[in-house]
Design a protein around this motif. Structure first.
Motif, short mmCIF file in Angstrom:
data_model
loop_
_atom_site.label_atom_id
_atom_site.label_comp_id
_atom_site.label_asym_id
_atom_site.label_seq_id
_atom_site.Cartn_x
_atom_site.Cartn_y
_atom_site.Cartn_z
N PRO A 243 0.84 -1.21 0.00
CA PRO A 243 0.00 0.00 0.00
C PRO A 243 0.87 1.26 0.00
O PRO A 243 1.92 1.30 0.64
N GLY A 244 0.43 2.25 -0.75
CA GLY A 244 1.12 3.55 -0.78
C GLY A 244 2.40 3.57 -1.60
O GLY A 244 3.17 4.52 -1.50
N SER A 245 2.60 2.58 -2.46
CA SER A 245 3.87 2.50 -3.21
C SER A 245 3.75 2.95 -4.67
O SER A 245 4.65 2.72 -5.47
N GLU A 246 2.67 3.61 -5.01
CA GLU A 246 2.46 3.99 -6.41
C GLU A 246 3.56 4.92 -6.94
O GLU A 246 4.01 4.77 -8.07
N ALA A 247 4.01 5.87 -6.15
CA ALA A 247 5.06 6.79 -6.61
C ALA A 247 6.35 6.04 -6.93
O ALA A 247 7.00 6.30 -7.96
N ALA A 248 6.73 5.10 -6.08
CA ALA A 248 7.93 4.30 -6.34
C ALA A 248 7.74 3.43 -7.59
O ALA A 248 8.68 3.26 -8.37
N SER A 249 6.54 2.90 -7.77
CA SER A 249 6.26 2.10 -8.97
C SER A 249 6.39 2.96 -10.22
O SER A 249 7.01 2.54 -11.21
N ARG A 250 5.83 4.15 -10.21
CA ARG A 250 5.92 5.04 -11.37
C ARG A 250 7.37 5.42 -11.67
O ARG A 250 7.79 5.44 -12.82
N ALA A 251 8.12 5.75 -10.63
CA ALA A 251 9.52 6.14 -10.84
C ALA A 251 10.30 5.01 -11.49
O ALA A 251 11.15 5.25 -12.36
N ALA B 263 -13.62 2.24 -11.71
CA ALA B 263 -14.07 1.26 -10.72
C ALA B 263 -12.91 0.55 -10.05
O ALA B 263 -13.03 0.08 -8.92
N LEU B 264 -11.75 0.48 -10.72
CA LEU B 264 -10.57 -0.19 -10.16
C LEU B 264 -9.56 0.79 -9.55
O LEU B 264 -8.75 0.39 -8.72
N ALA B 265 -9.62 2.04 -9.96
CA ALA B 265 -8.64 3.03 -9.50
C ALA B 265 -8.69 3.21 -7.98
O ALA B 265 -7.65 3.46 -7.35
N ALA B 266 -9.86 3.07 -7.39
CA ALA B 266 -9.99 3.26 -5.93
C ALA B 266 -9.22 2.21 -5.14
O ALA B 266 -8.92 2.42 -3.97
N ARG B 267 -8.87 1.09 -5.77
CA ARG B 267 -8.12 0.03 -5.09
C ARG B 267 -6.64 0.34 -4.96
O ARG B 267 -5.91 -0.38 -4.30
N GLY B 268 -6.17 1.38 -5.65
CA GLY B 268 -4.75 1.71 -5.66
C GLY B 268 -4.02 0.90 -6.71
O GLY B 268 -4.60 0.18 -7.50
N GLY B 269 -2.69 1.05 -6.72
CA GLY B 269 -1.88 0.37 -7.71
C GLY B 269 -1.77 1.18 -8.99
O GLY B 269 -2.30 2.28 -9.10
#
Length: 118
Positions: free
Chosen positions: A11-19, A35-41
Motif C-alpha cells: 500500500p502507498g507504493s504507487e510513486a515508487a512504482s511510477r519512478a 471502478a478499479l482506481a480506488a483500489r490503488g496500484g
C-alpha cells in the motif's frame, strides 16, 4: 496471447512504482478504469507487455516467480538500473540458448528478468 501480468506491491507504493516502471524502464502508465482506481496500484504498458501493480495489504515480494520482458537495449537498461541502485545479475552465456538476459528487482523486491536475442 497474454493480456497482462499482475505483480503485487505494498500500500502507498504507487510513486515508487511510477519512478521505476516509467522513469527507469521507459514504460507508459495506462489509466485504470474508475471502478478499479480506488483500489490503488498502477498499470503500465510498453515493449509489447502490460504490467499491473496491484496493492496487497499483506504484501510479500515475488523472489522466484517473475515476468520476463523482451528488451532490445539490455546493456543500456542494465547501466540505468545499476546507476539507480538496482543490482543487475547477468545470466551465463549458455543458460538460455540464443538469448542474453539479466535479473533485477523492482522497488518492492519483485524479481524481473529482461531478455534479448543474441
Amino acid at each position: 496471447m497474454i493480456h497482462h501480468v499482475l505483480l503485487a506491491c505494498p500500500p502507498g507504493s504507487e510513486a515508487a512504482s511510477r519512478a521505476f516502471y516509467v522513469g527507469l524502464l521507459g514504460m507508459a502508465e495506462k489509466p485504470k478504469p474508475p471502478a478499479l482506481a480506488a483500489r490503488g496500484g498502477c498499470w503500465f504498458t510498453g515493449y509489447g507487455a502490460e504490467l499491473h501493480l496491484g496493492v496487497s495489504d499483506d504484501f510479500r515480494p515475488a523472489r522466484k516467480a517473475h515476468v520476463a520482458l523482451l528488451r532490445p537495449d539490455l546493456d543500456g537498461l542494465a547501466a540505468r538500473l545499476t546507476a539507480a541502485g538496482h543490482p543487475v545479475d547477468w545470466g551465463g552465456e549458455d543458460e538460455l540458448p540464443g538469448m542474453r538476459r539479466f535479473h533485477t528487482e523492482d522497488p518492492h523486491g519483485n524479481r524481473l528478468e529482461f531478455v534479448a536475442p543474441r
